[in-house]
Design an enzyme around this catalytic site. Structure first.
Site, mmCIF file in Angstrom:
data_model
loop_
_atom_site.group_PDB
_atom_site.id
_atom_site.type_symbol
_atom_site.label_atom_id
_atom_site.label_comp_id
_atom_site.label_asym_id
_atom_site.label_seq_id
_atom_site.Cartn_x
_atom_site.Cartn_y
_atom_site.Cartn_z
ATOM 1 N N GLU A 98 0.801 -1.256 -0.179
ATOM 2 C CA GLU A 98 0.091 0.037 0.072
ATOM 3 C C GLU A 98 0.748 1.303 -0.030
ATOM 4 O O GLU A 98 2.181 1.184 0.430
ATOM 5 C CB GLU A 98 -0.881 0.029 1.317
ATOM 6 C CG GLU A 98 -1.854 1.005 1.457
ATOM 7 C CD GLU A 98 -2.905 1.339 0.382
ATOM 8 O OE1 GLU A 98 -2.397 1.736 -0.854
ATOM 9 O OE2 GLU A 98 -4.064 1.294 0.716
ATOM 10 N N ASP A 99 0.448 2.322 -0.442
ATOM 11 C CA ASP A 99 1.148 3.523 -0.255
ATOM 12 C C ASP A 99 1.259 4.268 1.013
ATOM 13 O O ASP A 99 2.140 4.664 1.337
ATOM 14 C CB ASP A 99 0.463 4.522 -1.517
ATOM 15 C CG ASP A 99 -1.016 4.680 -1.188
ATOM 16 O OD1 ASP A 99 -1.587 4.441 -0.527
ATOM 17 O OD2 ASP A 99 -1.587 5.802 -2.152
ATOM 18 N N ASP A 102 -3.659 5.744 6.888
ATOM 19 C CA ASP A 102 -3.987 7.010 7.540
ATOM 20 C C ASP A 102 -4.917 6.467 8.522
ATOM 21 O O ASP A 102 -4.109 6.252 9.664
ATOM 22 C CB ASP A 102 -4.642 7.791 6.383
ATOM 23 C CG ASP A 102 -4.878 9.265 6.759
ATOM 24 O OD1 ASP A 102 -4.294 9.470 7.611
ATOM 25 O OD2 ASP A 102 -5.610 9.866 6.173
ATOM 26 N N PHE A 151 -0.960 16.500 4.143
ATOM 27 C CA PHE A 151 -1.217 15.769 2.746
ATOM 28 C C PHE A 151 -0.211 15.776 2.159
ATOM 29 O O PHE A 151 0.446 16.733 1.493
ATOM 30 C CB PHE A 151 -2.696 16.236 2.354
ATOM 31 C CG PHE A 151 -3.272 15.253 1.479
ATOM 32 C CD1 PHE A 151 -4.074 14.414 2.078
ATOM 33 C CD2 PHE A 151 -2.984 15.416 0.060
ATOM 34 C CE1 PHE A 151 -4.939 13.302 1.182
ATOM 35 C CE2 PHE A 151 -3.542 14.396 -0.690
ATOM 36 C CZ PHE A 151 -4.641 13.532 -0.368
ATOM 37 N N ARG A 164 0.402 12.099 -9.131
ATOM 38 C CA ARG A 164 1.057 10.863 -8.901
ATOM 39 C C ARG A 164 2.587 10.648 -9.553
ATOM 40 O O ARG A 164 3.431 9.750 -9.118
ATOM 41 C CB ARG A 164 0.244 9.637 -9.477
ATOM 42 C CG ARG A 164 -1.317 9.476 -9.007
ATOM 43 C CD ARG A 164 -1.670 8.346 -9.252
ATOM 44 N NE ARG A 164 -3.231 8.069 -9.037
ATOM 45 C CZ ARG A 164 -3.905 8.008 -7.800
ATOM 46 N NH1 ARG A 164 -2.993 7.609 -6.958
ATOM 47 N NH2 ARG A 164 -5.217 7.795 -7.591
HETATM 48 P P1 IMP Z 1 -7.035 5.302 5.196
HETATM 49 O O1 IMP Z 1 -8.180 4.384 4.966
HETATM 50 O O2 IMP Z 1 -7.458 6.446 5.857
HETATM 51 O O3 IMP Z 1 -6.031 4.563 5.800
HETATM 52 O O4 IMP Z 1 -6.618 5.741 3.783
HETATM 53 C C1 IMP Z 1 -5.842 5.199 3.110
HETATM 54 C C2 IMP Z 1 -5.791 5.807 1.724
HETATM 55 O O5 IMP Z 1 -5.985 7.067 1.837
HETATM 56 C C3 IMP Z 1 -4.627 5.803 0.915
HETATM 57 O O6 IMP Z 1 -4.591 4.590 0.252
HETATM 58 C C4 IMP Z 1 -4.561 6.948 0.117
HETATM 59 O O7 IMP Z 1 -5.210 6.659 -1.193
HETATM 60 C C5 IMP Z 1 -5.371 7.972 0.772
HETATM 61 N N1 IMP Z 1 -4.451 8.785 1.605
HETATM 62 C C6 IMP Z 1 -4.446 9.016 2.903
HETATM 63 N N2 IMP Z 1 -3.410 10.051 3.159
HETATM 64 C C7 IMP Z 1 -2.881 10.563 1.880
HETATM 65 C C8 IMP Z 1 -2.158 11.587 1.609
HETATM 66 O O8 IMP Z 1 -1.406 12.340 2.613
HETATM 67 N N3 IMP Z 1 -1.807 11.760 0.334
HETATM 68 C C9 IMP Z 1 -2.411 10.943 -0.552
HETATM 69 N N4 IMP Z 1 -3.355 9.988 -0.385
HETATM 70 C C10 IMP Z 1 -3.500 9.744 1.206
HETATM 71 MG MG MG Z 2 -4.450 4.437 -1.793
#
Ligand code: IMP
Ligand code: MG
Length: 178
Positions: A98-99, A102, A151, A164
């Site tokens: 995963e990238d 959060d 962000f 991206r």
């Molecule tokens: P989560 O479900 O809140 O953990 O969100 C995960 C997803 O939110 C990641 O796979 C990203 O696509 C997106 N995301 C969360 N923070 C960022 C950020 O700082 N930049 C870009 N995408 C983010």
């Molecule tokens: Mg993502």
């Protein structure tokens, strides 16, 4: 540096160095096994391509796409599958790539869904971790870098589908998303 970026957080060189270390660790940990590495599209594409090229053991790849935030910079906690894996994973050693993690909701959903398919094991590899925003506990087995509550975009990470392609990871200017 692009004009939407406030400041570069990780340069190409820093990313490349860290990705190499993660690849070494995975190659060591999975010696004698053939892990199936699963890229979560689209955010992890750059990371996945670089990481897998540096892995020195046999491995397989598959791809899964899930819905992201849409245009918002905050998680809704709602996750939707857009493209499933091509093959069965029963009995396989899975590494989810995963990238960024959060709130953790996306990864919790993914991990639970894949666990239900009875793989031999599942580990999580995430390039970035934003621990200050976590809402559900997630163990990250292979982590690239921790980031503050900012962000970030680039190296696969987007805002509203853009940025991206930046080769580095940078903090998005607040005026872009506020
Ligand atoms: P989560 O479900 O809140 O953990 O969100 C995960 C997803 O939110 C990641 O796979 C990203 O696509 C997106 N995301 C969360 N923070 C960022 C950020 O700082 N930049 C870009 N995408 C983010
Ligand atoms: Mg993502």
């Amino acid at each position: 540096m692009e004009e939407v970026v406030e400041r570069i957080m990780f340069t190409e060189e820093q990313i490349s160095q860290r990705v190499g270390e993660l690849a070494e660790q995975i190659s060591r940990d999975y010696k004698g096994k053939t892990p199936l590495m699963v890229a979560i599209l689209k955010g992890s594409v750059m990371f996945f391509a670089d990481l897998t090229r540096k892995i020195t053991i046999p491995m397989e790849m598959d791809f899964m796409a899930i819905s992201s935030y849409g245009n918002a910079a905050k998680s809704s906690g709602e996750v939707k599958m857009i493209k499933d894996l091509d093959k069965k994973i029963e009995g396989k050693d899975i590494i989810i790539v995963e990238d960024i993690i959060d709130s953790g909701y996306t990864m919790r959903y993914l991990k639970n869904m894949l666990l239900a398919r009875k793989p031999a094991s599942i580990k999580i590899c995430s390039l970035l971790d934003k621990p200050s925003r976590r809402e559900t506990e997630i163990v990250i087995d292979y982590k690239g870098f921790e980031v503050e509550d900012e962000f970030v975009v680039g190296y696969g990470l987007d805002y509203a589908g853009l940025y991206r392609n930046f080769p580095y990871i940078g903090i998005l200017k607040r005026e872009i998303y506020e």
